[in-house]
Design an enzyme around this catalytic site. Structure first.
Site, PDB file in Angstrom:
ATOM      1  N   TYR A   1       0.833  -1.207   0.000  1.00  0.00           N
ATOM      2  CA  TYR A   1       0.000   0.000   0.000  1.00  0.00           C
ATOM      3  C   TYR A   1       0.867   1.256   0.000  1.00  0.00           C
ATOM      4  O   TYR A   1       1.731   1.433   0.850  1.00  0.00           O
ATOM      5  CB  TYR A   1      -0.975   0.019   1.183  1.00  0.00           C
TER       6      TYR A   1
ATOM      7  N   GLY B   1     -17.653   5.615  -2.412  1.00  0.00           N
ATOM      8  CA  GLY B   1     -18.547   6.759  -2.220  1.00  0.00           C
ATOM      9  C   GLY B   1     -19.581   6.939  -3.315  1.00  0.00           C
ATOM     10  O   GLY B   1     -20.284   7.949  -3.339  1.00  0.00           O
TER      11      GLY B   1
HETATM   12  N1  LIG Z   1      -7.444  -7.442  -0.387  1.00  0.00           N
HETATM   13  C1  LIG Z   1      -7.389  -6.687  -1.460  1.00  0.00           C
HETATM   14  O1  LIG Z   1      -7.018  -7.122  -2.562  1.00  0.00           O
HETATM   15  C2  LIG Z   1      -7.761  -5.235  -1.331  1.00  0.00           C
HETATM   16  C3  LIG Z   1      -7.929  -4.427  -2.476  1.00  0.00           C
HETATM   17  C4  LIG Z   1      -8.300  -3.097  -2.309  1.00  0.00           C
HETATM   18  C5  LIG Z   1      -8.488  -2.580  -1.032  1.00  0.00           C
HETATM   19  N2  LIG Z   1      -8.305  -3.379   0.074  1.00  0.00           N
HETATM   20  C6  LIG Z   1      -8.502  -2.850   1.455  1.00  0.00           C
HETATM   21  O2  LIG Z   1      -9.829  -2.389   1.565  1.00  0.00           O
HETATM   22  C7  LIG Z   1      -9.832  -1.016   1.988  1.00  0.00           C
HETATM   23  C8  LIG Z   1     -11.030  -0.312   1.398  1.00  0.00           C
HETATM   24  O3  LIG Z   1     -10.990  -0.388  -0.012  1.00  0.00           O
HETATM   25  P1  LIG Z   1     -11.157   0.894  -0.924  1.00  0.00           P
HETATM   26  O4  LIG Z   1     -10.414   2.028  -0.324  1.00  0.00           O
HETATM   27  O5  LIG Z   1     -10.849   0.485  -2.312  1.00  0.00           O
HETATM   28  O6  LIG Z   1     -12.736   1.099  -0.877  1.00  0.00           O
HETATM   29  P2  LIG Z   1     -13.796   2.094  -0.241  1.00  0.00           P
HETATM   30  O7  LIG Z   1     -13.728   2.136   1.222  1.00  0.00           O
HETATM   31  O8  LIG Z   1     -15.065   1.705  -0.906  1.00  0.00           O
HETATM   32  O9  LIG Z   1     -13.401   3.524  -0.864  1.00  0.00           O
HETATM   33  C9  LIG Z   1     -12.541   4.437  -0.237  1.00  0.00           C
HETATM   34  C10 LIG Z   1     -12.212   5.504  -1.253  1.00  0.00           C
HETATM   35  O10 LIG Z   1     -13.417   6.115  -1.677  1.00  0.00           O
HETATM   36  C11 LIG Z   1     -13.369   7.521  -1.429  1.00  0.00           C
HETATM   37  N3  LIG Z   1     -14.704   7.929  -0.937  1.00  0.00           N
HETATM   38  C12 LIG Z   1     -15.528   7.256  -0.116  1.00  0.00           C
HETATM   39  N4  LIG Z   1     -16.676   7.962   0.101  1.00  0.00           N
HETATM   40  C13 LIG Z   1     -16.532   9.104  -0.602  1.00  0.00           C
HETATM   41  C14 LIG Z   1     -17.366  10.230  -0.806  1.00  0.00           C
HETATM   42  N5  LIG Z   1     -18.600  10.314  -0.266  1.00  0.00           N
HETATM   43  N6  LIG Z   1     -16.920  11.224  -1.591  1.00  0.00           N
HETATM   44  C15 LIG Z   1     -15.710  11.150  -2.148  1.00  0.00           C
HETATM   45  N7  LIG Z   1     -14.839  10.094  -2.002  1.00  0.00           N
HETATM   46  C16 LIG Z   1     -15.264   9.081  -1.239  1.00  0.00           C
HETATM   47  C17 LIG Z   1     -12.321   7.704  -0.362  1.00  0.00           C
HETATM   48  O11 LIG Z   1     -11.763   8.995  -0.470  1.00  0.00           O
HETATM   49  P3  LIG Z   1     -11.478   9.834   0.883  1.00  0.00           P
HETATM   50  O12 LIG Z   1     -10.294   9.182   1.523  1.00  0.00           O
HETATM   51  O13 LIG Z   1     -11.214  11.199   0.365  1.00  0.00           O
HETATM   52  O14 LIG Z   1     -12.719   9.753   1.708  1.00  0.00           O
HETATM   53  C18 LIG Z   1     -11.323   6.602  -0.700  1.00  0.00           C
HETATM   54  O15 LIG Z   1     -10.455   7.030  -1.743  1.00  0.00           O
HETATM   55  C19 LIG Z   1      -8.460  -0.476   1.580  1.00  0.00           C
HETATM   56  O16 LIG Z   1      -8.048   0.629   2.356  1.00  0.00           O
HETATM   57  C20 LIG Z   1      -7.596  -1.694   1.823  1.00  0.00           C
HETATM   58  O17 LIG Z   1      -7.267  -1.771   3.204  1.00  0.00           O
HETATM   59  C21 LIG Z   1      -7.974  -4.681  -0.076  1.00  0.00           C
END
Ligand SMILES: NC(=O)c1ccc[n+]([C@@H]2O[C@H](COP(=O)([O-])OP(=O)(O)OC[C@H]3O[C@@H](n4cnc5c(N)ncnc54)[C@H](OP(=O)(O)O)[C@@H]3O)[C@@H](O)[C@H]2O)c1
Length: 331
Positions: free
Chosen positions: A67, A241
């Site tokens: 990450y 989001g």
């Molecule tokens: N195991 C795997 O292969 C794998 C793959 C991907 C991710 N992950 C893990 O899962 C976690 C979550 O995944 P994710 O970050 O892809 O998904 P998520 O929680 O669905 O999305 C987070 C992202 O969406 C943005 N966001 C959320 N609500 C918003 C809104 N209302 N307006 C604007 N932007 C918004 C956030 O920006 P802001 O920060 O600006 O709010 C952030 O960039 C990661 O941090 C990681 O730990 C695991």
């Protein structure tokens, strides 16, 4: 070094379980994915995110060695170093197995014994801790040898560096193949699951339907995890989001309808859109634990009511959200 915990049979790691809970995903910490170093502002941002997450009742933090090119773990390590007593209040989960930008390849997978041992030792150094509560094997490596994986994981657990083992992006049969060799039980499987990414759900109802072929999700994975007590963790759980205010380039009618329904349900129930979106996942009987990736403290706090939203969600509301998100009725 803290010794690995043992259960009543003396097996290391068995007393570490993953409850159904919100998990804080640290992929957004540490800046961008370049080799550029992180700044003190990134450490402050991580500290604010950790504080907000803990205010939201979150105590499990999800990392991976890759990450932001190692910077997510490094800034988190700085936060731990400057906050005495924090390590004891939280649980850390990290992942290994993906290599980026090495050997002339954009990406390859490495679950070799040496790869696992080296990556975990590097993660521990960046996180400035002696142990992680859960080590997840990030993706199935087609070249992995289950005996080799078990040997590396067994050594890390015996050394007290890893307390429990999990996987990510794996099917039921892949987990079984590893479990045949691993001494410790696989405690979790992290998969992409959300109102937007519904293959895990669609595949369970589209058996015998032509439409089902659109979903490649390995049938039986959710059921395998439920039967074996393997906690499903949902990444991408906020759908970035999409239904809670993040601007979509050109929203589809289904996305617009789902956003409107999420907003209406949140207003009617006196909660947030984030709690509705996450509550929809938590309402499923598999006991899914959503991993939230927002680094915005207000949005982190907006997730806090997810379990309550799940408990208050009626069957009709749950199906209504699903139908809205898929943009068509279920069969
Ligand atoms: N195991 C795997 O292969 C794998 C793959 C991907 C991710 N992950 C893990 O899962 C976690 C979550 O995944 P994710 O970050 O892809 O998904 P998520 O929680 O669905 O999305 C987070 C992202 O969406 C943005 N966001 C959320 N609500 C918003 C809104 N209302 N307006 C604007 N932007 C918004 C956030 O920006 P802001 O920060 O600006 O709010 C952030 O960039 C990661 O941090 C990681 O730990 C695991």
């Amino acid at each position: 070094m803290r010794p690995a915990p043992k259960d009543s049979t003396g097996t290391p790691g068995l007393d570490v379980s993953l409850p159904q809970e919100l998990v804080y995903g640290c992929m957004g910490l540490g800046g961008n994915w370049s080799a550029e170093p992180y700044s003190s502002a990134h450490v402050d941002e991580a500290a604010a995110a950790v504080e907000a997450a803990m205010s939201a009742g979150i105590t499990l933090f999800d990392h991976a060695d890759i990450y932001t090119n190692g910077k997510a773990e490094a800034v988190f390590g700085e936060v731990l170093a400057r906050t005495p007593g924090l390590r004891e209040k939280i649980r850390l989960q990290t992942k290994c197995g993906i290599r980026l930008g090495e050997q002339g390849l954009e990406a390859y997978y490495d679950l070799s014994r040496d790869g696992i041992l080296s990556r975990v030792n590097e993660s521990l150094a960046r996180l400035r801790t002696d142990y992680v509560d859960v080590l997840m094997l990030h993706r199935p490596d087609p070249l992995m040898d289950p005996a080799e994986v078990a040997s590396a994981v067994g050594q890390l657990m015996a050394e007290g560096k890893v307390r429990a083992v999990g996987v990510s992006n794996m099917s039921g049969p892949q987990i079984e193949m590893l479990q045949d060799r691993l001494e410790a039980p696989v405690v979790g499987n992290q998969l992409e699951m959300s109102l937007l990414k519904r293959a895990w759900l669609e595949s369970t109802v589209l058996v015998n339907h032509a439409e089902g072929t659109d979903y490649s999700f390995p049938h039986g994975t959710v059921e395998h995890c439920v039967r074996k007590g393997i906690r499903l963790q949902a990444y991408g759980s906020l759908a970035r989001g999409l239904y809670t205010g993040a601007p979509a380039a050109v929203p589809t009618p289904a996305e617009e309808a789902t956003s409107a329904l999420v907003t209406a349900l949140a207003a009617a129930k006196g909660t947030t859109g984030e709690a509705i979106v996450l509550g929809w996942l938590m309402r499923h009987p598999a006991g899914i634990a959503p991993v939230i990736g927002t680094a915005n403290p207000d949005r982190i706090l907006a997730c806090a009511g997810a379990a309550e939203a799940a408990a208050a969600m009626t069957r009709a509301e749950w199906y209504g959200l699903w139908v809205a998100a898929r943009g068509s009725n279920i069969p």
